[in-house]
Structure formats: structure tokens, C-alpha cells
Write a protein that holds these residues in place. Structure first.
Motif, PDB file in Angstrom:
ATOM      1  N   TRP A 168       0.797  -1.227   0.000  1.00  0.00           N
ATOM      2  CA  TRP A 168       0.000   0.000   0.000  1.00  0.00           C
ATOM      3  C   TRP A 168       0.832   1.282   0.000  1.00  0.00           C
ATOM      4  N   PRO A 169       2.043   1.310   0.615  1.00  0.00           N
ATOM      5  CA  PRO A 169       2.827   2.553   0.556  1.00  0.00           C
ATOM      6  C   PRO A 169       3.120   3.018  -0.867  1.00  0.00           C
ATOM      7  N   TYR A 170       3.365   2.078  -1.782  1.00  0.00           N
ATOM      8  CA  TYR A 170       3.617   2.451  -3.177  1.00  0.00           C
ATOM      9  C   TYR A 170       2.355   2.972  -3.841  1.00  0.00           C
ATOM     10  N   VAL A 171       1.204   2.414  -3.463  1.00  0.00           N
ATOM     11  CA  VAL A 171      -0.066   2.924  -3.988  1.00  0.00           C
ATOM     12  C   VAL A 171      -0.259   4.370  -3.531  1.00  0.00           C
ATOM     13  N   GLN A 172       0.010   4.618  -2.256  1.00  0.00           N
ATOM     14  CA  GLN A 172      -0.116   5.973  -1.712  1.00  0.00           C
ATOM     15  C   GLN A 172       0.869   6.932  -2.376  1.00  0.00           C
ATOM     16  N   MET A 173       2.032   6.417  -2.746  1.00  0.00           N
ATOM     17  CA  MET A 173       3.054   7.254  -3.373  1.00  0.00           C
ATOM     18  C   MET A 173       2.655   7.651  -4.795  1.00  0.00           C
ATOM     19  N   ALA A 174       2.046   6.726  -5.534  1.00  0.00           N
ATOM     20  CA  ALA A 174       1.732   6.980  -6.940  1.00  0.00           C
ATOM     21  C   ALA A 174       0.393   7.677  -7.138  1.00  0.00           C
ATOM     22  N   ALA A 175      -0.599   7.340  -6.308  1.00  0.00           N
ATOM     23  CA  ALA A 175      -1.976   7.785  -6.542  1.00  0.00           C
ATOM     24  C   ALA A 175      -2.139   9.302  -6.708  1.00  0.00           C
ATOM     25  N   PRO A 176      -1.535  10.151  -5.839  1.00  0.00           N
ATOM     26  CA  PRO A 176      -1.747  11.594  -6.010  1.00  0.00           C
ATOM     27  C   PRO A 176      -1.264  12.109  -7.364  1.00  0.00           C
ATOM     28  N   PHE A 177      -0.130  11.614  -7.832  1.00  0.00           N
ATOM     29  CA  PHE A 177       0.427  12.081  -9.101  1.00  0.00           C
ATOM     30  C   PHE A 177      -0.382  11.564 -10.288  1.00  0.00           C
ATOM     31  N   VAL A 178      -0.918  10.348 -10.158  1.00  0.00           N
ATOM     32  CA  VAL A 178      -1.772   9.800 -11.223  1.00  0.00           C
ATOM     33  C   VAL A 178      -3.038  10.644 -11.344  1.00  0.00           C
ATOM     34  N   LEU A 179      -3.616  11.020 -10.217  1.00  0.00           N
ATOM     35  CA  LEU A 179      -4.822  11.849 -10.230  1.00  0.00           C
ATOM     36  C   LEU A 179      -4.547  13.224 -10.825  1.00  0.00           C
ATOM     37  N   ILE A 180      -3.429  13.833 -10.418  1.00  0.00           N
ATOM     38  CA  ILE A 180      -3.088  15.168 -10.919  1.00  0.00           C
ATOM     39  C   ILE A 180      -2.822  15.130 -12.425  1.00  0.00           C
ATOM     40  N   GLY A 181      -1.970  14.188 -12.865  1.00  0.00           N
ATOM     41  CA  GLY A 181      -1.642  14.093 -14.289  1.00  0.00           C
ATOM     42  C   GLY A 181      -2.856  13.794 -15.140  1.00  0.00           C
ATOM     43  N   SER A 182      -3.720  12.883 -14.680  1.00  0.00           N
ATOM     44  CA  SER A 182      -4.931  12.531 -15.432  1.00  0.00           C
ATOM     45  C   SER A 182      -5.871  13.734 -15.528  1.00  0.00           C
ATOM     46  N   PHE A 183      -5.991  14.481 -14.439  1.00  0.00           N
ATOM     47  CA  PHE A 183      -6.857  15.660 -14.450  1.00  0.00           C
ATOM     48  C   PHE A 183      -6.350  16.708 -15.437  1.00  0.00           C
ATOM     49  N   VAL A 184      -5.030  16.918 -15.472  1.00  0.00           N
ATOM     50  CA  VAL A 184      -4.451  17.900 -16.399  1.00  0.00           C
ATOM     51  C   VAL A 184      -4.766  17.514 -17.851  1.00  0.00           C
ATOM     52  N   LEU A 185      -4.601  16.236 -18.184  1.00  0.00           N
ATOM     53  CA  LEU A 185      -4.887  15.792 -19.555  1.00  0.00           C
ATOM     54  C   LEU A 185      -6.385  15.864 -19.846  1.00  0.00           C
ATOM     55  N   TRP A 186      -7.218  15.460 -18.900  1.00  0.00           N
ATOM     56  CA  TRP A 186      -8.665  15.520 -19.089  1.00  0.00           C
ATOM     57  C   TRP A 186      -9.128  16.965 -19.269  1.00  0.00           C
ATOM     58  N   TRP A 187      -8.498  17.883 -18.565  1.00  0.00           N
ATOM     59  CA  TRP A 187      -8.845  19.309 -18.672  1.00  0.00           C
ATOM     60  C   TRP A 187      -8.585  19.830 -20.085  1.00  0.00           C
ATOM     61  N   ASN A 188      -7.637  19.212 -20.785  1.00  0.00           N
ATOM     62  CA  ASN A 188      -7.262  19.661 -22.132  1.00  0.00           C
ATOM     63  C   ASN A 188      -7.840  18.773 -23.237  1.00  0.00           C
ATOM     64  N   ARG A 189      -8.873  18.002 -22.934  1.00  0.00           N
ATOM     65  CA  ARG A 189      -9.412  17.057 -23.910  1.00  0.00           C
ATOM     66  C   ARG A 189      -9.987  17.757 -25.149  1.00  0.00           C
ATOM     67  N   ARG A 190     -10.679  18.866 -24.947  1.00  0.00           N
ATOM     68  CA  ARG A 190     -11.274  19.575 -26.088  1.00  0.00           C
ATOM     69  C   ARG A 190     -10.188  20.209 -26.955  1.00  0.00           C
ATOM     70  N   GLU A 191      -9.156  20.754 -26.310  1.00  0.00           N
ATOM     71  CA  GLU A 191      -8.056  21.356 -27.058  1.00  0.00           C
ATOM     72  C   GLU A 191      -7.305  20.312 -27.884  1.00  0.00           C
ATOM     73  N   LEU A 192      -7.178  19.100 -27.338  1.00  0.00           N
ATOM     74  CA  LEU A 192      -6.552  18.013 -28.098  1.00  0.00           C
ATOM     75  C   LEU A 192      -7.362  17.709 -29.361  1.00  0.00           C
ATOM     76  N   ASN A 193      -8.683  17.729 -29.248  1.00  0.00           N
ATOM     77  CA  ASN A 193      -9.531  17.510 -30.417  1.00  0.00           C
ATOM     78  C   ASN A 193      -9.316  18.589 -31.475  1.00  0.00           C
ATOM     79  N   VAL A 194      -9.224  19.839 -31.041  1.00  0.00           N
ATOM     80  CA  VAL A 194      -9.039  20.951 -31.976  1.00  0.00           C
ATOM     81  C   VAL A 194      -7.671  20.875 -32.644  1.00  0.00           C
ATOM     82  N   MET A 195      -6.636  20.509 -31.868  1.00  0.00           N
ATOM     83  CA  MET A 195      -5.275  20.471 -32.409  1.00  0.00           C
ATOM     84  C   MET A 195      -5.059  19.329 -33.397  1.00  0.00           C
TER      85      MET A 195
END
Length: 322
Positions: free
Chosen positions: A180-207
């Protein structure tokens, strides 16, 4: 719905199948078998969750890189980002780097810095070689940097002493005995990175229609590209820091997702995340059961799947241009 059912099935199989078979009822009724519940919640469940996080990270990062660069061959592995993340992580292990205020997060942060610096170096060098930044140029530049960084890792391995076993075991790619310590270590960064990409989903379509047209439609292309590259690098760094180098997930999953559900990034990103998690959970299940009681590195299984798919995509892409 199909992807969610696949993920749910993969999780159930991952926690119940193994050297010791566990009944699915233990998941919701741990008191029915305390020993089985201990194996399930303390050994298998963290392994399955970590495999899911790594697969999701690599798949959604690959989907974003492919959309940004408009090339189905782009992913963290082929662009050298995974190698950069590996160098950051191996340097942390080799030199025993520990930043006091980061604590257990030193490894993933150093891995992400390596991934981001490599991505910037690849894009910068590709622009120097070819101002138009053709996709072939970017891919070849990524392969060049990946080879160079692989040599740097080999050098550190050659010079290492007691760290050798730890580095080699980590580089083979595995989610075994992480906990579980490795899960705790990775989870916050996975959430942040995924949110950043999801936030730019429409721009990816336009580009997808070209940067000039995106500018005319009001997209701040430079800013959005930077956000996508940072988000993808955070995800690649987080995945590599906890599991080592696992190739082809970011290549195969987005490509298959586009074939089945189309190229709209509003669907591609979320479905790649779910399908990537399911794929790596199943690959990990195969890696630990195919030659039980021994285990294969999970990267071996993904390479067996990914290499032929990579060749097929490349063949179809080249045939389409003839």
C-alpha cells in the motif's frame, strides 16, 4: 460500460486467482476466511491497485501524446520519456538521494523531473533538426535519447555495488511486493496528471486539425501543449517510479481504443485510462501465474503483446503512404 465491466472482471480475477485460490465472497465478507482475507487485502489487492494505476497512467499519457503529435506510434516509451523517468529514478536509488521535505515522494518526483526534462530535450532537438517537426523526426529523436539514457543507466549499474540488486529488480518492471505505501506514493500524481490531460481534452480535439486552425479557434496552443507534456510526464514518471520500465501499454491501449470507439479525446482519454488499468492487471496476473510459483517480469508480457502491435501499426502507416 464494457470497459468498466472488463476492469471489474480483471480486478476480481487479480485478487482471487493465484497460488492460493480465494473465493470472491472474501472481498465483501473478510470474516469468512481470515487467512484468505489477509492475503487478499495485504498482498493481492495493493498489487492489483498498483498495476491498475500504472496501466492507467501509461495508457492515458500515450493517448495524449498520440493526439498531440498526431501519430499512433507516439507513447512515453517510444518518445524516450520512460527512459528519462528511469534515469531519474535510478539516480535516486544509486546516489541514495532523499529530499527531507519530500520524504517517500522523493523517488516519484525525481522520476517526473527526469521524464519532463527528457520530453523537453526531445522536442527541442527535433525542432533543431526539422523546423516543421515531422512526426518521424520526433519519434527518431525519442529513440536516440532513449538509447543514450539507456547507456547512462547501464553505466550506473556497472558502477553500483549493493544497489545493484535493487536497481536491476526495479528496471525489469514489476508491481510485486510493493504494498500500500507504493499505492499511496503513486496515486496523487496519477490523479493530478490525469486531471491535467482531461482538462485539455477539447483542445486536443481541436489540435488534431493543425496548430494554425487551433489558434484561429482561440486555443492558446503553446500553453496547452506545455500542459499536456507536463501532465503526460507526471503520469509517466509516477508509473516508472513505482513499477520500473513497462513498455507498449501507452502504445497499444490508445490505438485499440481509437479503433473501437473513435478519436474523440473526450472518450479516448477516459477509456484509455480504464482499459490500460484492466490490461496491466491482466498482464500482471499472467506474469505471476504462467510459470507459478516463479514470476516473470510484467514488462516481458507487455512486450510480447506490444511489439507485434507496434509492427502492425507501423506497417499500416507506411502502406497507407505508398
Amino acid at each position: 460500460m464494457v470497459s468498466l465491466l472488463l476492469l471489474g472482471g480483471a480486478v476480481v480475477l487479480g485478487v482471487t486467482v493465484g497460488t492460493v485460490s480465494i473465493s470472491p465472497r472474501v472481498i465483501w465478507n473478510p470474516g469468512s476466511d481470515e487467512m484468505a482475507a489477509n492475503i487478499l487485502w495485504n498482498i493481492r489487492m495493493p498489487r492489483v491497485v498498483l498495476a491498475g494505476l500504472v496501466g492507467a497512467s501509461l495508457a492515458i499519457a500515450g493517448a495524449a501524446f498520440q493526439g498531440l503529435l498526431k501519430n499512433p506510434l507516439a507513447d512515453p516509451y517510444t518518445l524516450g520519456v520512460s527512459s528519462g523517468a528511469s534515469v531519474g529514478a535510478v539516480m535516486t536509488l544509486f546516489f541514495g538521494i532523499s529530499v527531507p521535505f519530500l520524504g517517500m515522494y522523493t523517488l516519484p518526483v525525481m522520476s517526473m523531473i527526469g521524464a519532463l526534462l527528457t520530453m523537453l530535450a526531445v522536442m527541442g532537438f527535433a525542432r533543431l533538426v526539422d523546423r516543421s517537426m515531422k512526426m518521424e523526426t520526433v519519434i527518431l529523436t525519442g529513440i536516440i535519447f532513449s538509447s543514450f539514457l539507456g547507456s547512462a543507466i547501464s553505466l550506473m549499474i556497472a558502477l553500483s555495488g549493493e544497489e545493484l540488486r535493487q536497481i536491476i529488480g526495479w528496471l525489469l518492471g514489476s508491481v510485486s511486493m510493493r504494498g500500500w505505501p507504493y499505492v499511496q506514493m503513486a496515486a496523487p500524481f496519477v490523479l493530478i496528471g490525469s486531471f491535467v490531460l482531461w482538462w485539455n481534452r477539447r483542445e486536443l480535439n481541436v489540435m488534431l486539425f493543425g496548430e494554425e486552425r487551433a489558434r484561429h479557434l482561440g486555443v492558446d496552443v503553446k500553453k496547452r501543449k506545455a500542459m499536456i507534456l507536463i501532465g503526460g510526464s507526471v503520469l509517466a514518471g509516477a508509473a516508472v517510479s513505482v513499477s520500473g520500465t513497462i513498455g507498449f501499454v501507452g502504445l497499444v491501449v490508445p490505438h485499440m481504443t481509437r479503433l473501437l470507439w473513435g478519436s474523440d479525446h473526450r472518450h479516448v482519454l477516459s477509456l484509455s485510462l480504464i482499459n490500460g488499468a484492466a490490461l496491466l492487471i491482466l498482464c500482471d496476473l499472467v506474469s505471476r501465474t504462467i510459470i507459478s510459483p516463479s514470476e516473470l517480469p510484467i514488462g516481458v508480457i507487455t512486450a510480447f503483446i506490444g511489439a507485434p502491435v507496434f509492427a502492425l501499426i507501423f506497417f499500416r502507416q507506411r502502406k497507407g503512404r505508398v
